[in-house]
Design a protein around this motif. Structure first.
Motif, mmCIF file in Angstrom:
data_model
loop_
_atom_site.group_PDB
_atom_site.id
_atom_site.type_symbol
_atom_site.label_atom_id
_atom_site.label_comp_id
_atom_site.label_asym_id
_atom_site.label_seq_id
_atom_site.Cartn_x
_atom_site.Cartn_y
_atom_site.Cartn_z
ATOM 1 N N ARG A 27 0.814 -1.212 0.000
ATOM 2 C CA ARG A 27 0.000 0.000 0.000
ATOM 3 C C ARG A 27 0.854 1.272 0.000
ATOM 4 N NH1 ARG A 27 -5.401 -1.466 1.077
ATOM 5 N NH2 ARG A 27 -5.906 0.747 1.228
ATOM 6 N N ARG A 28 2.107 1.167 0.382
ATOM 7 C CA ARG A 28 2.963 2.360 0.513
ATOM 8 C C ARG A 28 4.357 2.147 -0.078
ATOM 9 N NH1 ARG A 28 2.007 -0.485 4.886
ATOM 10 N NH2 ARG A 28 3.732 -1.500 5.938
ATOM 11 N N ALA A 29 4.554 1.089 -0.854
ATOM 12 C CA ALA A 29 5.879 0.683 -1.302
ATOM 13 C C ALA A 29 6.427 1.564 -2.424
ATOM 14 C CB ALA A 29 5.826 -0.767 -1.778
ATOM 15 N N VAL A 30 7.752 1.605 -2.506
ATOM 16 C CA VAL A 30 8.448 2.093 -3.694
ATOM 17 C C VAL A 30 8.925 0.848 -4.439
ATOM 18 C CG1 VAL A 30 10.388 3.404 -4.610
ATOM 19 C CG2 VAL A 30 9.171 4.231 -2.586
ATOM 20 N N ILE A 31 8.465 0.677 -5.670
ATOM 21 C CA ILE A 31 8.696 -0.546 -6.433
ATOM 22 C C ILE A 31 9.540 -0.206 -7.661
ATOM 23 C CG2 ILE A 31 7.611 -2.444 -7.691
ATOM 24 C CD1 ILE A 31 5.149 -2.049 -5.854
ATOM 25 N N TYR A 32 10.631 -0.938 -7.838
ATOM 26 C CA TYR A 32 11.581 -0.680 -8.924
ATOM 27 C C TYR A 32 11.342 -1.665 -10.059
ATOM 28 C CZ TYR A 32 16.018 0.423 -11.236
ATOM 29 O OH TYR A 32 16.977 0.816 -12.143
ATOM 30 N N GLN A 33 11.133 -1.142 -11.258
ATOM 31 C CA GLN A 33 10.905 -1.983 -12.434
ATOM 32 C C GLN A 33 12.229 -2.347 -13.078
ATOM 33 O OE1 GLN A 33 8.518 -0.209 -15.534
ATOM 34 N NE2 GLN A 33 8.846 -1.920 -16.938
ATOM 35 N N ILE A 34 12.517 -3.651 -13.117
ATOM 36 C CA ILE A 34 13.723 -4.163 -13.775
ATOM 37 C C ILE A 34 13.352 -4.661 -15.167
ATOM 38 C CG2 ILE A 34 15.467 -5.989 -13.760
ATOM 39 C CD1 ILE A 34 15.496 -5.835 -10.734
ATOM 40 N N TYR A 35 13.942 -4.057 -16.181
ATOM 41 C CA TYR A 35 13.805 -4.558 -17.544
ATOM 42 C C TYR A 35 15.012 -5.467 -17.780
ATOM 43 C CZ TYR A 35 12.291 -4.445 -22.413
ATOM 44 O OH TYR A 35 11.813 -4.786 -23.641
ATOM 45 N N SER A 355 7.234 6.699 -15.737
ATOM 46 C CA SER A 355 7.923 6.071 -16.865
ATOM 47 C C SER A 355 7.791 4.565 -16.752
ATOM 48 C CB SER A 355 9.419 6.451 -16.890
ATOM 49 O OG SER A 355 9.619 7.764 -17.376
ATOM 50 N N ASN A 356 7.875 3.893 -17.889
ATOM 51 C CA ASN A 356 7.986 2.442 -17.913
ATOM 52 C C ASN A 356 8.535 2.023 -19.274
ATOM 53 O OD1 ASN A 356 5.813 2.244 -19.796
ATOM 54 N ND2 ASN A 356 4.304 2.068 -18.149
ATOM 55 N N HIS A 357 8.506 0.733 -19.565
ATOM 56 C CA HIS A 357 9.120 0.193 -20.774
ATOM 57 C C HIS A 357 8.307 0.446 -22.036
ATOM 58 C CE1 HIS A 357 6.187 -2.696 -19.437
ATOM 59 N NE2 HIS A 357 6.248 -3.335 -20.581
ATOM 60 N N ASP A 358 7.142 1.089 -21.923
ATOM 61 C CA ASP A 358 6.264 1.308 -23.068
ATOM 62 C C ASP A 358 6.131 2.771 -23.472
ATOM 63 O OD1 ASP A 358 5.562 -1.344 -23.595
ATOM 64 O OD2 ASP A 358 3.941 -1.325 -22.127
ATOM 65 N N VAL A 359 6.744 3.686 -22.746
ATOM 66 C CA VAL A 359 6.537 5.109 -23.024
ATOM 67 C C VAL A 359 7.873 5.850 -23.046
ATOM 68 C CG1 VAL A 359 4.260 5.082 -21.936
ATOM 69 C CG2 VAL A 359 6.240 5.729 -20.567
ATOM 70 N N THR A 441 5.778 4.887 -36.641
ATOM 71 C CA THR A 441 5.897 4.988 -35.190
ATOM 72 C C THR A 441 7.181 4.285 -34.763
ATOM 73 O OG1 THR A 441 3.500 5.009 -34.945
ATOM 74 C CG2 THR A 441 4.798 4.427 -33.000
ATOM 75 N N ARG A 442 8.121 5.050 -34.235
ATOM 76 C CA ARG A 442 9.446 4.481 -33.978
ATOM 77 C C ARG A 442 9.442 3.453 -32.859
ATOM 78 N NH1 ARG A 442 10.972 9.416 -36.359
ATOM 79 N NH2 ARG A 442 12.638 9.108 -37.874
ATOM 80 N N GLY A 443 8.473 3.546 -31.973
ATOM 81 C CA GLY A 443 8.348 2.500 -30.974
ATOM 82 C C GLY A 443 9.099 2.785 -29.683
ATOM 83 N N ARG A 444 9.360 1.716 -28.935
ATOM 84 C CA ARG A 444 9.748 1.831 -27.530
ATOM 85 C C ARG A 444 11.215 1.550 -27.255
ATOM 86 N NH1 ARG A 444 5.408 -2.613 -26.235
ATOM 87 N NH2 ARG A 444 6.423 -3.315 -28.155
ATOM 88 N N ASP A 445 12.018 1.354 -28.288
ATOM 89 C CA ASP A 445 13.428 1.034 -28.058
ATOM 90 C C ASP A 445 14.161 2.134 -27.291
ATOM 91 O OD1 ASP A 445 13.513 -1.497 -29.457
ATOM 92 O OD2 ASP A 445 13.347 -0.363 -31.316
ATOM 93 N N GLY A 446 13.759 3.383 -27.494
ATOM 94 C CA GLY A 446 14.483 4.497 -26.886
ATOM 95 C C GLY A 446 14.464 4.501 -25.374
ATOM 96 N N CYS A 447 13.449 3.880 -24.753
ATOM 97 C CA CYS A 447 13.401 3.824 -23.292
ATOM 98 C C CYS A 447 13.953 2.509 -22.752
ATOM 99 C CB CYS A 447 11.971 4.032 -22.787
ATOM 100 S SG CYS A 447 10.813 2.719 -23.235
ATOM 101 N N ARG A 448 14.440 1.640 -23.649
ATOM 102 C CA ARG A 448 14.890 0.303 -23.253
ATOM 103 C C ARG A 448 16.385 0.094 -23.421
ATOM 104 N NH1 ARG A 448 10.036 -3.385 -25.994
ATOM 105 N NH2 ARG A 448 8.327 -2.489 -24.766
ATOM 106 N N VAL A 449 17.119 1.142 -23.732
ATOM 107 C CA VAL A 449 18.559 1.039 -23.963
ATOM 108 C C VAL A 449 19.265 0.625 -22.667
ATOM 109 C CG1 VAL A 449 20.612 2.403 -24.530
ATOM 110 C CG2 VAL A 449 18.510 2.658 -25.875
ATOM 111 N N PRO A 450 20.278 -0.259 -22.737
ATOM 112 C CA PRO A 450 20.965 -0.736 -21.534
ATOM 113 C C PRO A 450 21.533 0.379 -20.663
ATOM 114 C CG PRO A 450 21.488 -2.163 -23.368
ATOM 115 C CD PRO A 450 20.691 -1.009 -23.936
ATOM 116 N N LEU A 451 21.514 0.125 -19.355
ATOM 117 C CA LEU A 451 21.914 1.123 -18.365
ATOM 118 C C LEU A 451 23.428 1.313 -18.334
ATOM 119 C CD1 LEU A 451 19.673 0.342 -15.252
ATOM 120 C CD2 LEU A 451 19.132 1.599 -17.349
ATOM 121 N N PRO A 452 23.887 2.522 -17.986
ATOM 122 C CA PRO A 452 25.316 2.772 -17.777
ATOM 123 C C PRO A 452 25.685 2.609 -16.296
ATOM 124 C CG PRO A 452 24.149 4.864 -17.860
ATOM 125 C CD PRO A 452 23.097 3.779 -17.978
#
Length: 598
Positions: A27-35, A355-359, A441-452
């Motif tokens: 009910r009060r969590a901070v949840i981290y999305q791992i792609y 933010s998420n993996h689709d936007v 529509t270029r799609g969702r790759d731009g938000c899915r690039v590997p992390l530094p």
């Protein structure tokens, strides 16, 4: 066709301790999305994997998050980066093994973090044994009744369009080459390799009952339900008023721009989905009251969305209406007010997500004038966002939402202030939306690039060095999507040393949120200038300035947190104590108000 024998579960992992030991932690969590494909690569092949996640769990514990949500890691041909599931009871070999996953669950629980995984119940992969059996079987067979097949000799059974572009029906004959399949079609709301399941079929329902028990036996704490609003279709499959091209939809107020239509019509948000979720709720209760279901339901009506989180259904539903807002005080105020109120009416927590993996990442999305960003992804030839303003606004808005009661989601790399990768070469794009939309529509790759992770390491530390992976030229495999050179400045090792970095701010903010109990409480609006968003919760006033001039904060007290600075300036603190503090644009502060104010 029976699925392969399911591997046995290990010994139950260590129980979660600390703040997350309570039954209502979510009910009060901070949840981290791992792609998983983009988080960290532990075996040096350029693809993120479970060993990479395991090696970086301390980063997430230091960040202070309460739970981890994994995007799909199941066996898959990656037609839609894992959302085409070929086996719901195993791990994609590219990502690792069930034993690797068990180690992650055990370690995460030891660190006080829960684990949530994606369930993909609307469709399988075309490679799934069930669909392969259906293709081999005759029309009208029990094997085909697990999916949505229809006979229509004169053309597609209706005018539905795929959410990835193009029609939502594919001819069976193209796959089997058999005359008996002429005039037969199968439904795929997404890619042609993602046939929709028939949720009126008891075998389908039984398979997912087994699925939930299998993963909870391995220690999983919850499930994010993909396309939760799309599993049940309207009786008779009537035509959709949007028509067969969902990317020809004219965006309201978009100056003539077109984009993907909202998820409305006969394929979405049908009342029958709620019976399914009541059944799933009962299964989770067998394992205790602390297991959760989270709905991905793109339902624009807050009252309809609230139906998914009634006490006998799901625990949370993503609040996408806030994500859709522009940098506009009136729009944000009304959206926060309505979505919070709708969830509260059914005693559910509101979720906040930007933010998420689709936007498009919000650090870039908010760098455009109101409503002007390319909704379907950004390319090198598109207008580019203002990077400085985008990051300021992203951190400011996140800081406001972190002060509100409910659960907060943080997307893969958001804590670094990562912008969208806006200059990806079009030839590097892998999202099926790009070709299926006719390259519009270029799609969702731009938000899915590997992390530094490390500024001076190959692939910025995304891939661990593995001698066996190094080629004759001495180079390791490139990441599965190319990283912009500018990502060097956002590397974890750089930001961890800088108290003024976005990462350092997120660490302070999440720790203070927990200390002050801001995930609980109740939202109260404060009187303020129309260009300010000002809310109270648990004795804290959170204020954001959304205009282009400094605006006086209508309160006095002590500044606890500033989205724009690591340390509160002495002059600002003194002005706030006198009730004379003027908040700069694109900035949020948390204030402990003086007793006289209340």
């Amino acid at each position: 066709m029976p699925h392969p024998e399911k591997p046995s579960a290990p010994q139950p992992p260590q129980a979660v301790t600390g703040p997350n030991a309570s039954d209502d932690w979510w009910r009060r969590a901070v949840i981290y999305q791992i792609y998983p494909r983009s988080f960290a690569d532990g075996n040096g092949d350029g693809i993120g994997d479970l060993l990479g996640v395991l090696s970086r769990l301390d980063h997430l514990a230091d960040l202070g998050v309460d739970a981890l949500w994994f995007n799909p890691f199941y066996p898959s041909e990656q037609w839609d980066t894992g959302y085409d599931v070929a086996d719901y009871f195993d791990i994609n070999p590219e990502y690792g093994t069930l034993a690797d996953f068990d180690r992650i669950v055990a370690r995460a629980h030891q660190l006080g973090m829960r684990v949530i995984i994606d369930v993909v119940p609307n469709h399988t992969a075309s490679e799934h044994p069930w669909f392969q059996e259906a293709l081999e079987a005759a029309p009208g067979s029990p094997a085909r009744s697990r999916y949505i097949f229809r006979h229509s000799p004169s053309g597609a059974p209706n005018n539905w369009g795929s959410l990835f572009g193009g029609p939502a029906w594919a001819p069976v004959e193209d796959l089997t080459g058999r005359d008996e399949d002429r005039g037969w079609w199968y439904l795929h709301l997404f890619d042609v390799h993602q046939p929709d399941l028939n949720w009126e079929n008891e075998e389908v329902r039984a398979e997912f009952r087994d699925y939930f028990r299998f993963w909870m036996d391995r220690g999983v704490d919850g499930f994010r339900v993909d396309v939760a609003h799309g599993m049940v279709k309207a009786p008779g499959l009537p035509d959709d008023e949007v028509g067969p091209d969902r990317y020809a939809y004219r965006i309201p107020g978009g100056g003539g721009r077109t984009g993907r239509a909202p998820d409305t019509g006969p394929a979405f948000d049908q009342d029958g989905v709620h019976e399914i979720y009541r059944e799933w709720h009962r299964i989770l209760e067998e394992y205790g009251p602390d297991r959760i279901l989270v709905a991905e339901a793109w339902t624009p009506d807050p009252s309809r969305l609230a139906r998914y989180v009634r006490p006998d259904e799901m625990s949370q539903a993503f609040n996408f209406e806030v994500l859709k807002c522009t940098w506009n005080a009136e729009q944000l105020r009304e959206t926060i007010r309505s979505t919070y109120g709708a969830a509260r009416a059914v005693d559910a927590p509101t979720t906040w997500v930007l933010s998420n993996h689709d936007v498009v990442r919000h650090a870039s999305r908010l760098g455009y004038p109101d409503g002007a960003y390319p909704e379907g992804g950004i390319g090198a030839t598109d207008p580019q966002p203002d990077a400085r303003i985008g990051l300021e606004r992203a951190v400011a808005l996140t800081t406001l939402l972190m002060a509100l009661p409910g659960s907060m989601y943080v997307y893969n790399g958001e804590e670094l202030g990562l912008p969208e990768a806006t200059t990806l070469p079009d030839e590097a794009r892998l999202d099926p939306t790009w070709p299926r939309s006719g390259y519009r529509t270029r799609g969702r790759d731009g938000c899915r690039v590997p992390l530094p992770w490390e500024a001076d390491a190959p692939s910025f530390g995304f891939s661990s060095p593995m001698p066996a992976r190094v080629g004759e030229d001495g180079a390791a495999p490139a990441p599965w999507l190319p990283q912009p050179e500018g990502y060097r400045d956002f590397a974890v090792d750089v930001e961890a040393r800088d108290e003024a970095s976005t990462l350092s701010h997120y660490r302070r903010m999440i720790a203070l949120r927990r200390e002050l109990g801001l995930g609980g409480g109740a939202l109260e609006w404060a009187d303020a200038d129309p260009d300010l968003l000002a809310v109270r919760n648990q004795g804290v006033l959170a204020v954001t300035n959304l205009c282009v001039r400094p605006v006086r904060v209508p309160s006095a007290g002590r500044i606890l947190l500033d989205s724009s600075a690591a340390e509160i300036a002495h002059g600002d603190q003194a002005a706030c104590a006198r009730g004379e503090f003027a908040l700069a644009p694109n900035r949020t502060v948390w204030i402990r108000e003086s007793a006289a104010v209340r």
